[in-house]
Design a protein around this motif. Structure first.
Motif, PDB file in Angstrom:
ATOM      1  N   THR A  12      91.337  19.722-106.423  1.00 46.96           N
ATOM      2  CA  THR A  12      90.149  19.704-105.828  1.00 46.96           C
ATOM      3  C   THR A  12      88.735  19.234-106.366  1.00 46.96           C
ATOM      4  O   THR A  12      89.057  18.857-107.046  1.00 46.96           O
ATOM      5  CB  THR A  12      89.854  21.281-106.743  1.00 46.96           C
ATOM      6  N   ASN A  13      87.982  19.376-104.760  1.00 49.53           N
ATOM      7  CA  ASN A  13      86.798  18.220-105.643  1.00 49.53           C
ATOM      8  C   ASN A  13      87.357  16.958-105.012  1.00 49.53           C
ATOM      9  O   ASN A  13      86.111  15.800-106.121  1.00 49.53           O
ATOM     10  CB  ASN A  13      86.169  18.625-106.777  1.00 49.53           C
ATOM     11  N   GLY A  15      87.056  15.430-102.851  1.00 48.48           N
ATOM     12  CA  GLY A  15      86.991  14.282-101.396  1.00 48.48           C
ATOM     13  C   GLY A  15      87.203  15.150-100.397  1.00 48.48           C
ATOM     14  O   GLY A  15      87.042  14.089 -98.814  1.00 48.48           O
ATOM     15  N   LYS A  16      87.825  16.096 -99.890  1.00 43.29           N
ATOM     16  CA  LYS A  16      88.431  16.802 -98.656  1.00 43.29           C
ATOM     17  C   LYS A  16      87.742  16.935 -97.707  1.00 43.29           C
ATOM     18  O   LYS A  16      87.896  16.083 -96.276  1.00 43.29           O
ATOM     19  CB  LYS A  16      89.619  18.114 -98.833  1.00 43.29           C
ATOM     20  N   THR A  17      86.811  17.915 -97.518  1.00 37.20           N
ATOM     21  CA  THR A  17      85.929  18.071 -96.670  1.00 37.20           C
ATOM     22  C   THR A  17      84.821  16.857 -96.184  1.00 37.20           C
ATOM     23  O   THR A  17      85.157  17.280 -94.808  1.00 37.20           O
ATOM     24  CB  THR A  17      85.164  19.770 -96.744  1.00 37.20           C
ATOM     25  N   THR A  18      84.666  15.904 -96.849  1.00 36.64           N
ATOM     26  CA  THR A  18      83.992  15.302 -96.647  1.00 36.64           C
ATOM     27  C   THR A  18      84.464  13.613 -95.842  1.00 36.64           C
ATOM     28  O   THR A  18      83.479  13.614 -95.019  1.00 36.64           O
ATOM     29  CB  THR A  18      83.177  14.645 -98.098  1.00 36.64           C
ATOM     30  N   VAL A  37      85.365  24.615-103.482  1.00 37.24           N
ATOM     31  CA  VAL A  37      84.555  25.254-102.870  1.00 37.24           C
ATOM     32  C   VAL A  37      85.101  25.202-101.299  1.00 37.24           C
ATOM     33  O   VAL A  37      85.064  26.913-101.096  1.00 37.24           O
ATOM     34  CB  VAL A  37      83.888  23.819-102.826  1.00 37.24           C
ATOM     35  N   THR A  38      86.157  25.301-101.208  1.00 35.52           N
ATOM     36  CA  THR A  38      87.030  25.167 -99.715  1.00 35.52           C
ATOM     37  C   THR A  38      87.698  26.616 -99.437  1.00 35.52           C
ATOM     38  O   THR A  38      88.984  26.233-101.027  1.00 35.52           O
ATOM     39  CB  THR A  38      87.637  23.942 -98.618  1.00 35.52           C
TER      40      THR A  38
HETATM   41  N1  LIG Z   1      81.023   8.950-103.743  1.00 39.28           N
HETATM   42  C1  LIG Z   1      81.479   9.352-103.895  1.00 39.28           C
HETATM   43  N2  LIG Z   1      81.601  10.443-103.358  1.00 39.28           N
HETATM   44  C2  LIG Z   1      82.362  11.180-103.033  1.00 39.28           C
HETATM   45  C3  LIG Z   1      83.172  10.841-101.940  1.00 39.28           C
HETATM   46  N3  LIG Z   1      83.310  11.930-101.175  1.00 39.28           N
HETATM   47  C4  LIG Z   1      83.653  13.596-101.704  1.00 39.28           C
HETATM   48  N4  LIG Z   1      82.540  12.625-102.630  1.00 39.28           N
HETATM   49  C5  LIG Z   1      82.086  13.714-103.834  1.00 39.28           C
HETATM   50  O1  LIG Z   1      82.963  14.311-104.202  1.00 39.28           O
HETATM   51  C6  LIG Z   1      82.082  16.005-103.971  1.00 39.28           C
HETATM   52  C7  LIG Z   1      83.470  16.820-103.509  1.00 39.28           C
HETATM   53  O2  LIG Z   1      83.351  16.731-102.091  1.00 39.28           O
HETATM   54  P1  LIG Z   1      84.048  17.907-101.408  1.00 39.28           P
HETATM   55  O3  LIG Z   1      84.773  17.033-100.443  1.00 39.28           O
HETATM   56  O4  LIG Z   1      83.399  18.992-101.310  1.00 39.28           O
HETATM   57  O5  LIG Z   1      85.985  18.221-101.815  1.00 39.28           O
HETATM   58  P2  LIG Z   1      86.981  19.176-101.433  1.00 39.28           P
HETATM   59  O6  LIG Z   1      87.668  18.283-101.768  1.00 39.28           O
HETATM   60  O7  LIG Z   1      87.007  19.314-100.798  1.00 39.28           O
HETATM   61  O8  LIG Z   1      86.567  19.934-102.739  1.00 39.28           O
HETATM   62  P3  LIG Z   1      87.166  21.655-102.404  1.00 39.28           P
HETATM   63  O9  LIG Z   1      87.166  22.680-101.675  1.00 39.28           O
HETATM   64  O10 LIG Z   1      86.867  22.606-103.633  1.00 39.28           O
HETATM   65  O11 LIG Z   1      89.170  21.438-103.336  1.00 39.28           O
HETATM   66  C8  LIG Z   1      81.111  15.656-103.120  1.00 39.28           C
HETATM   67  O12 LIG Z   1      79.351  16.232-104.342  1.00 39.28           O
HETATM   68  C9  LIG Z   1      81.314  14.842-102.149  1.00 39.28           C
HETATM   69  O13 LIG Z   1      79.637  14.238-102.388  1.00 39.28           O
HETATM   70  C10 LIG Z   1      83.356   9.431-101.284  1.00 39.28           C
HETATM   71  O14 LIG Z   1      84.045   8.650-100.809  1.00 39.28           O
HETATM   72  N5  LIG Z   1      82.390   9.075-102.591  1.00 39.28           N
END
Ligand SMILES: Nc1nc2c(ncn2[C@@H]2O[C@H](COP(=O)(O)OP(=O)(O)OP(=O)(O)O)[C@@H](O)[C@H]2O)c(=O)[nH]1
Ligand SMILES: [Mg+2]
Length: 201
Positions: A12-13, A15-18, A37-38
Motif C-alpha cells: 500500500t501507498n 503509487g499504483k493509482t498515481t 486509499v484504493t
Molecule cells: N515522489 C514520488 N511520489 C509518488 C510517486 N508515485 C506516487 N507517489 C506518491 O505516493 C503517495 C501514494 O500514492 P498512491 O498512488 O495513492 O499509492 P497507491 O499505491 O495507489 O496506494 P493505496 O491505494 O493506498 O494502496 C502519494 O502521495 C503520491 O503522490 C512517484 O513516482 N514519485
C-alpha cells in the motif's frame, strides 16, 4: 476480440493509482499519502484496437501486513484458501481486507502482474517485498517489477546501478520475468515502450 489484463499491484501507498494516472493520461481514482486509499479493483482501458481487442489496466487495493500473513501460511500451507475465503472486516481488519481484495483479483483476473516497488528505499529496507513475492508466487501469474519513485532523472550509470541492485534482490523470485524503471512522476515514453515489450514477452 481479446482482452489482456494488466494489474498494478504493490504494498500500500507505493503509487499504483498515481502510475495508473500516468499511463492512462487522466485522473482516475484517489491518490493520497496514506495506507489503503484504493478500496476496490478497478478497470480502465489502456489501449483498444479497431477490432475491439483491449489492453486493460487494473488498479487494485494495496497489500498490508503480509509479514504476519506469510508467517501464518508457513505454519499451514493450506492457509491461503482460508485467507481468501475468510470474511475480513473492511474497517477493523483493513490491511487484511485490502490484501484479500488484491489477491483475489490477481487470482481471478490478472494475465500479467505489474508489481511496483518504492525505489526511494533500498531493496534491503523494503521488508514487505519478500512476503508479497511469496504470495504472488503462490498464485503463479507472471510478474513484471516496476521501480517507482526513482526521483529526478540521474546519470544513466547511476540509474543502471540502482536497477541492478533491485534485479539482484529479486533474482530467483519465481514469478519475476523482468525488472524495469518506471517512475510515475518522471514520465517517459521510452520506458512505456519497454514496458509494453516486456508485457508482450
Ligand atoms: N515522489 C514520488 N511520489 C509518488 C510517486 N508515485 C506516487 N507517489 C506518491 O505516493 C503517495 C501514494 O500514492 P498512491 O498512488 O495513492 O499509492 P497507491 O499505491 O495507489 O496506494 P493505496 O491505494 O493506498 O494502496 C502519494 O502521495 C503520491 O503522490 C512517484 O513516482 N514519485
Ligand atoms: Mg491506490
Amino acid at each position: 476480440m481479446t482482452s489482456i489484463r494488466l494489474s498494478l499491484v504493490s504494498h500500500t501507498n507505493v503509487g499504483k493509482t498515481t502510475l495508473a494516472r500516468t499511463l492512462l493520461g487522466r485522473d482516475i481514482g484517489e491518490v493520497r499519502d496514506a495506507p489503503h486509499v484504493t478500496e476496490f479493483a478497478e478497470m480502465h482501458p489502456l489501449l483498444q484496437s479497431p477490432a475491439g481487442d483491449v489492453l486493460e489496466l487494473w488498479d487494485t487495493p494495496g497489500f498490508g501486513d503480509t509479514v504476519r500473513l506469510v508467517r501464518r501460511l508457513q505454519q499451514d500451507g493450506s492457509a491461503i484458501g482460508w485467507f481468501l475465503s475468510e470474511v475480513w472486516d473492511r474497517w477493523r481488519d483493513r490491511p487484511f481486507w485490502a490484501t484479500q481484495q488484491a489477491l483475489r483479483h490477481v487470482r481471478e483476473t490478472s494475465d500479467v502482474v505489474l508489481y511496483l516497488v518504492n525505489a526511494a528505499e533500498s531493496p534491503e529496507a523494503a521488508g514487505y517485498v519478500g512476503p508479497e513475492m511469496a504470495l504472488l508466487a503462490w498464485i503463479g501469474k507472471p510478474v513484471v517489477v516496476l521501480l517507482n519513485q526513482l526521483g529526478a532523472p540521474q546519470a544513466p550509470e547511476l540509474e543502471a546501478a540502482e536497477v541492478e541492485r533491485w534485479r539482484s534482490r529479486l533474482a530467483g523470485q519465481a514469478p519475476v520475468r523482468a525488472v524495469l524503471p518506471m517512475d510515475a512522476f518522471a514520465r517517459c515514453w521510452v520506458q512505456e515502450g519497454v514496458l509494453l515489450g516486456a508485457i508482450a514477452a
